[in-house]
Structure formats: C-alpha cells, structure tokens
Scaffold this motif. Structure first.
Motif, PDB file in Angstrom:
ATOM      1  N   THR A 240       0.825  -1.206   0.000  1.00 16.07           N
ATOM      2  CA  THR A 240       0.000   0.000   0.000  1.00 16.07           C
ATOM      3  C   THR A 240       0.863   1.260   0.000  1.00 16.07           C
ATOM      4  O   THR A 240       0.582   2.217  -0.733  1.00 16.07           O
ATOM      5  CB  THR A 240      -0.951   0.004   1.213  1.00 16.07           C
ATOM      6  OG1 THR A 240      -1.800  -1.150   1.129  1.00 16.07           O
ATOM      7  CG2 THR A 240      -1.808   1.254   1.246  1.00 16.07           C
ATOM      8  N   LEU A 241       1.930   1.260   0.789  1.00 10.08           N
ATOM      9  CA  LEU A 241       2.844   2.410   0.798  1.00 10.08           C
ATOM     10  C   LEU A 241       3.464   2.637  -0.575  1.00 10.08           C
ATOM     11  O   LEU A 241       3.528   3.771  -1.064  1.00 10.08           O
ATOM     12  CB  LEU A 241       3.959   2.198   1.825  1.00 10.08           C
ATOM     13  CG  LEU A 241       3.616   2.478   3.268  1.00 10.08           C
ATOM     14  CD1 LEU A 241       4.742   2.008   4.181  1.00 10.08           C
ATOM     15  CD2 LEU A 241       3.335   3.948   3.490  1.00 10.08           C
ATOM     16  N   CYS A 242       3.910   1.563  -1.189  1.00  9.05           N
ATOM     17  CA  CYS A 242       4.526   1.679  -2.516  1.00  9.05           C
ATOM     18  C   CYS A 242       3.513   2.154  -3.552  1.00  9.05           C
ATOM     19  O   CYS A 242       3.823   3.013  -4.385  1.00  9.05           O
ATOM     20  CB  CYS A 242       5.133   0.344  -2.937  1.00  9.05           C
ATOM     21  SG  CYS A 242       6.580  -0.116  -1.976  1.00  9.05           S
ATOM     22  N   ASP A 243       2.306   1.603  -3.504  1.00 14.95           N
ATOM     23  CA  ASP A 243       1.258   2.033  -4.433  1.00 14.95           C
ATOM     24  C   ASP A 243       0.947   3.513  -4.248  1.00 14.95           C
ATOM     25  O   ASP A 243       0.805   4.258  -5.222  1.00 14.95           O
ATOM     26  CB  ASP A 243      -0.025   1.218  -4.223  1.00 14.95           C
ATOM     27  CG  ASP A 243       0.108  -0.236  -4.643  1.00 14.95           C
ATOM     28  OD1 ASP A 243       1.076  -0.582  -5.352  1.00 14.95           O
ATOM     29  OD2 ASP A 243      -0.771  -1.038  -4.244  1.00 14.95           O
TER      30      ASP A 243
ATOM     31  N   THR B 238       3.876   5.697  -5.523  1.00  7.69           N
ATOM     32  CA  THR B 238       3.879   5.698  -6.989  1.00  7.69           C
ATOM     33  C   THR B 238       2.754   6.579  -7.522  1.00  7.69           C
ATOM     34  O   THR B 238       2.958   7.362  -8.457  1.00  7.69           O
ATOM     35  CB  THR B 238       3.749   4.262  -7.528  1.00  7.69           C
ATOM     36  OG1 THR B 238       4.861   3.499  -7.054  1.00  7.69           O
ATOM     37  CG2 THR B 238       3.737   4.241  -9.043  1.00  7.69           C
ATOM     38  N   ALA B 239       1.569   6.463  -6.936  1.00  3.56           N
ATOM     39  CA  ALA B 239       0.435   7.293  -7.365  1.00  3.56           C
ATOM     40  C   ALA B 239       0.735   8.774  -7.154  1.00  3.56           C
ATOM     41  O   ALA B 239       0.386   9.609  -7.998  1.00  3.56           O
ATOM     42  CB  ALA B 239      -0.829   6.883  -6.614  1.00  3.56           C
ATOM     43  N   LEU B 240       1.382   9.104  -6.059  1.00  6.09           N
ATOM     44  CA  LEU B 240       1.753  10.497  -5.809  1.00  6.09           C
ATOM     45  C   LEU B 240       2.754  10.983  -6.853  1.00  6.09           C
ATOM     46  O   LEU B 240       2.590  12.052  -7.436  1.00  6.09           O
ATOM     47  CB  LEU B 240       2.335  10.661  -4.404  1.00  6.09           C
ATOM     48  CG  LEU B 240       2.745  12.083  -4.022  1.00  6.09           C
ATOM     49  CD1 LEU B 240       1.520  12.989  -3.924  1.00  6.09           C
ATOM     50  CD2 LEU B 240       3.501  12.078  -2.703  1.00  6.09           C
ATOM     51  N   LEU B 241       3.772  10.176  -7.113  1.00  7.20           N
ATOM     52  CA  LEU B 241       4.781  10.547  -8.108  1.00  7.20           C
ATOM     53  C   LEU B 241       4.181  10.701  -9.502  1.00  7.20           C
ATOM     54  O   LEU B 241       4.598  11.549 -10.281  1.00  7.20           O
ATOM     55  CB  LEU B 241       5.897   9.501  -8.150  1.00  7.20           C
ATOM     56  CG  LEU B 241       6.832   9.453  -6.950  1.00  7.20           C
ATOM     57  CD1 LEU B 241       7.731   8.227  -7.021  1.00  7.20           C
ATOM     58  CD2 LEU B 241       7.668  10.729  -6.866  1.00  7.20           C
TER      59      LEU B 241
ATOM     60  N   THR C 115      -2.833  10.901   4.188  1.00  9.03           N
ATOM     61  CA  THR C 115      -3.782  10.026   4.865  1.00  9.03           C
ATOM     62  C   THR C 115      -3.381   8.567   4.688  1.00  9.03           C
ATOM     63  O   THR C 115      -3.398   7.782   5.650  1.00  9.03           O
ATOM     64  CB  THR C 115      -5.208  10.257   4.323  1.00  9.03           C
ATOM     65  OG1 THR C 115      -5.560  11.617   4.551  1.00  9.03           O
ATOM     66  CG2 THR C 115      -6.216   9.336   4.990  1.00  9.03           C
ATOM     67  N   ALA C 116      -3.014   8.198   3.472  1.00  7.75           N
ATOM     68  CA  ALA C 116      -2.604   6.814   3.199  1.00  7.75           C
ATOM     69  C   ALA C 116      -1.362   6.445   4.002  1.00  7.75           C
ATOM     70  O   ALA C 116      -1.276   5.341   4.564  1.00  7.75           O
ATOM     71  CB  ALA C 116      -2.346   6.625   1.704  1.00  7.75           C
TER      72      ALA C 116
END
Length: 165
Positions: free
Chosen positions: A120-123, A126-129, A140-141
């Motif tokens: 979840t942290l990696c996802d 990646t979504a932020l980047l 929040t995540a």
C-alpha cells in the motif's frame, strides 16, 4: 512532495528496524509450505532467519533512497515491494513445529499485515509521483500505513519473543 516521500522512506525504515529488533532470528521462507509433517524447530528458525536477512538487505537498499532523484526513488520502491515476498512466504508456512504454533500465528498475522502495508505504501508513493494522488490523500494513506506497520511490528515482535521462550 519530495519531503513527504522522504518521510515515507524514514517511517518504513523505522518500522523495519522495530521488526528486525523484535528477534535475533529472522527469516524469508524458501519453501515453508512443503509437506504436512510439522517442521522441526531448526527448520522453522532457518525460515525466520532467512526472512530477517531479506528484510535487512531491503533496509540497506532503502537507506540509499534519494528524495531528489525520482528514478532512484522509484527503483527503491520496487526494492521495498520485493520485501513483501519473504514476509508472505513466512506467513504461508502451514506446518510450523507444534511448539511454535501460537508464535507462528502471531508471526503470520504480522508478516501479512506488514507485507500488505508495504504494498500500500509503494502504491501510494507511486500514485503520488505519477500525479494520480493528491498530497492530502497521500498523507492520509501514509498515516494509515504507519498505523498498520506499527501493529505488524508489534505482532512480529510478540511472535518472535514467544519463539525465544
């Protein structure tokens, strides 16, 4: 944004340190599900040691992450994802020694939660980047993942301490 990513890496390393300190024996499972005959205590401890070694290697790789080099950071995220495999392998052991059954239940639960949190942290990073997540949603995540990582580290530490008794 880069500060938030660096914070993510720091929090991940902190959680990994808590887990690694939870027991002197750690282990990435290479074939933890083979057979229905219970593993020997030595076999189980070898699996725990292998997972701990893999986690240590991942921590070393993660410590080299640079919040200013996006390519390096993305590679670091993939290294973090690789950490899920030994944790999931350890959690999937279906035939721990009978004397370790209660400890393994805690270790399995903690390993699964830890692996899920890493993914979840990696996802999220990646979504932020990639611009697919807002900084607020990312924060929040990360907070949710830190809570889960802390719980996972607690479960792992409890399970590992039960092995030492």
């Amino acid at each position: 944004m880069k500060q938030r990513i660096l914070s993510l890496a720091f929090l991940f390393c902190l959680a990994m340190t808590l887990t690694a300190c939870g027991g002197q024996n750690g282990g990435a499972s290479q074939d933890g599900t083979a057979g229905t005959t219970p593993m020997t205590e030595e076999e189980y401890m070898a699996e725990v040691e292998a997972a701990n070694t893999a986690m240590g290697e991942a921590m070393t790789a993660i410590s080299g992450l640079s919040a200013t080099d996006e390519e390096s950071f993305r590679a670091g995220l993939e290294t973090m994802r690789e950490l899920s495999a030994p944790l999931r392998d350890l959690a999937s052991i279906s035939n721990p020694p009978e004397s370790f059954a209660e400890a393994h239940a805690k270790i399995s639960e903690g390993s699964t939660l830890f692996a899920d949190s890493i993914d979840t942290l990696c996802d999220s990073a990646t979504a932020l980047l990639d611009g697919e997540m807002t900084a607020e949603d990312y924060s929040t995540a990360v907070a949710d993942c830190v809570t889960d990582l802390t719980e996972a580290a607690t479960q792992l530490s409890e399970g590992l301490s039960m092995l030492e008794q």
